[in-house]
Design a protein around this motif. Sequence first.
Motif, PDB file in Angstrom:
ATOM      1  N   ARG A 128       0.828  -1.214   0.000  1.00 55.16           N
ATOM      2  CA  ARG A 128       0.000   0.000   0.000  1.00 55.16           C
ATOM      3  C   ARG A 128       0.861   1.262   0.000  1.00 55.16           C
ATOM      4  O   ARG A 128       0.463   2.304  -0.513  1.00 55.16           O
ATOM      5  N   GLU A 157     -10.177   6.946   0.232  1.00 53.61           N
ATOM      6  CA  GLU A 157     -10.633   5.859   1.101  1.00 53.61           C
ATOM      7  C   GLU A 157     -11.516   6.381   2.222  1.00 53.61           C
ATOM      8  O   GLU A 157     -12.541   5.784   2.548  1.00 53.61           O
ATOM      9  N   GLU A 158     -11.113   7.481   2.834  1.00 54.18           N
ATOM     10  CA  GLU A 158     -11.898   8.044   3.929  1.00 54.18           C
ATOM     11  C   GLU A 158     -13.253   8.539   3.438  1.00 54.18           C
ATOM     12  O   GLU A 158     -14.264   8.400   4.143  1.00 54.18           O
ATOM     13  N   ALA A 183     -15.321   5.476   2.877  1.00 52.49           N
ATOM     14  CA  ALA A 183     -15.675   4.891   4.172  1.00 52.49           C
ATOM     15  C   ALA A 183     -16.826   5.654   4.809  1.00 52.49           C
ATOM     16  O   ALA A 183     -17.749   5.065   5.381  1.00 52.49           O
ATOM     17  N   THR A 189     -20.541   4.035   5.764  1.00 55.05           N
ATOM     18  CA  THR A 189     -20.716   3.796   7.193  1.00 55.05           C
ATOM     19  C   THR A 189     -22.170   3.438   7.484  1.00 55.05           C
ATOM     20  O   THR A 189     -23.085   4.141   7.069  1.00 55.05           O
ATOM     21  N   SER A 212     -20.553  -1.088   9.774  1.00 60.77           N
ATOM     22  CA  SER A 212     -19.400  -0.807   8.924  1.00 60.77           C
ATOM     23  C   SER A 212     -18.978   0.620   9.251  1.00 60.77           C
ATOM     24  O   SER A 212     -19.776   1.551   9.086  1.00 60.77           O
ATOM     25  N   PRO A 271     -15.449   3.594   9.490  1.00 63.17           N
ATOM     26  CA  PRO A 271     -14.116   3.912   8.987  1.00 63.17           C
ATOM     27  C   PRO A 271     -13.018   3.323   9.867  1.00 63.17           C
ATOM     28  O   PRO A 271     -13.238   2.989  11.042  1.00 63.17           O
ATOM     29  N   THR A 272     -11.832   3.197   9.294  1.00 63.04           N
ATOM     30  CA  THR A 272     -10.689   2.619   9.993  1.00 63.04           C
ATOM     31  C   THR A 272     -10.413   3.324  11.314  1.00 63.04           C
ATOM     32  O   THR A 272     -10.155   2.680  12.339  1.00 63.04           O
ATOM     33  N   GLY A 285     -12.941   2.334  13.837  1.00 61.40           N
ATOM     34  CA  GLY A 285     -12.742   0.928  14.166  1.00 61.40           C
ATOM     35  C   GLY A 285     -11.603   0.752  15.144  1.00 61.40           C
ATOM     36  O   GLY A 285     -11.675  -0.054  16.077  1.00 61.40           O
ATOM     37  N   ALA A 286     -10.528   1.523  14.948  1.00 60.06           N
ATOM     38  CA  ALA A 286      -9.387   1.458  15.872  1.00 60.06           C
ATOM     39  C   ALA A 286      -9.782   1.974  17.251  1.00 60.06           C
ATOM     40  O   ALA A 286      -9.369   1.422  18.278  1.00 60.06           O
TER      41      ALA A 286
END
Length: 392
Positions: A156, A178-179, A182, A186, A203, A205-206, A209-210
């Motif tokens: 990546r 990507e954001e 996302a 969502t 679902s 965004p990263t 999720g973190a």
Amino acid sequence: MVEQLSGALDDGHAASLIGLDRAATANLLRGLAQVASRLDALTATVLAHATQVRVEETNGATTTATWWADATHRNRATAHRDVTLALALSKFAALAEALAEGRVNTEQAHAIARALADLETDGPTDLDPVVVEQAEKHLVDCADGFDAKHLKVLGRHVLTVVAPEVGEAHEAKLLEDEERRAAEKTRLTFASDGHGMVHGRFSIPTLHGAMLAKAIQALTWARQDPAEVRQTRPTPVAAGAAFTELLERIDTKDLPTVGGVGATVVVTMTIDSLMDGLAAAALDTGEVISASEARRLACEAGVIPMVLGGQSEVLDIGRRRRFHTKAQRLAIAQRDKTCVVGGCDAPPSRCHVHHVIPWSAGGSTSVQDGRLYCSAHHAMVHDPKRAGRLRT
């Protein structure tokens, strides 16, 4: 060659492992893994040739991948993955050579091939082919110390390594894209099954999720002895317990409210149940819970217990203030359940409290004289031209 390989495998299966010590066993497994990768490389070479000779026409299949799935009883997703790798190896010579020599395993090859394909399709439009070759060589070299999962991450960011002058700008654009995607995708859905459980899926965004993962891990590890904390991914059961605790720990002061009751759960129960009874308690959302669970929540969580027969809060403060207190709004919400306009089922969290007799006209700020109206109907009730249309 296939006949020779088959014969050698027959000999291998017939061989005894008696006397094979620990070190020899480890070396043997490494050798077998390397041979398996080399055989996968050869299979990929023949699969790529199969696409050229249209092997699928031998039985009327639509594609080489569907023929491969039928001929070997693979599922179609696996067969398509095999053919995709085969075609990629016919394009990326360094990767094909590494797999054929056993320096790269098949999962690593899939990760590298995908990274290179993404670089060609999503990379800068004027990307020099030499840069792609450099990226290929770099990822193949990295395979000596990283598994497929880490190679996917390295792939990546590979452009920032081999061509930093364009890689940073490209990666920034990819992250923004990507954001954005996302945020558009969502979702959160959940529903009660009517048997004491709520099921859902989400679902996010990263980043979020973190954040959720960190919170779940912290709550999971907090239950363990500090000297024995294993910072591993929580099991589904442990994660579920941590998630419920996370919800109970949320302070309603940190959440917005509409009408003063946005995020507060009201549990209605009798004084006998609160003291030690067995009767069920009712939630303001319509569900019921056991008396013991209600007592626990009343003691520990951000839940408002509304005890029938108790007088723990003053619910009528008359003319001393114009706006209803939180306690009054909770009582009104518990009574009205939804917007009082006929046919409107807006919940209390989306409603305002309306004075039946306007405060400006001498009305009191009380539970008796308060009614729930959603924002739309609240605007209508104060509009002389539309108030007559409301049916309560």
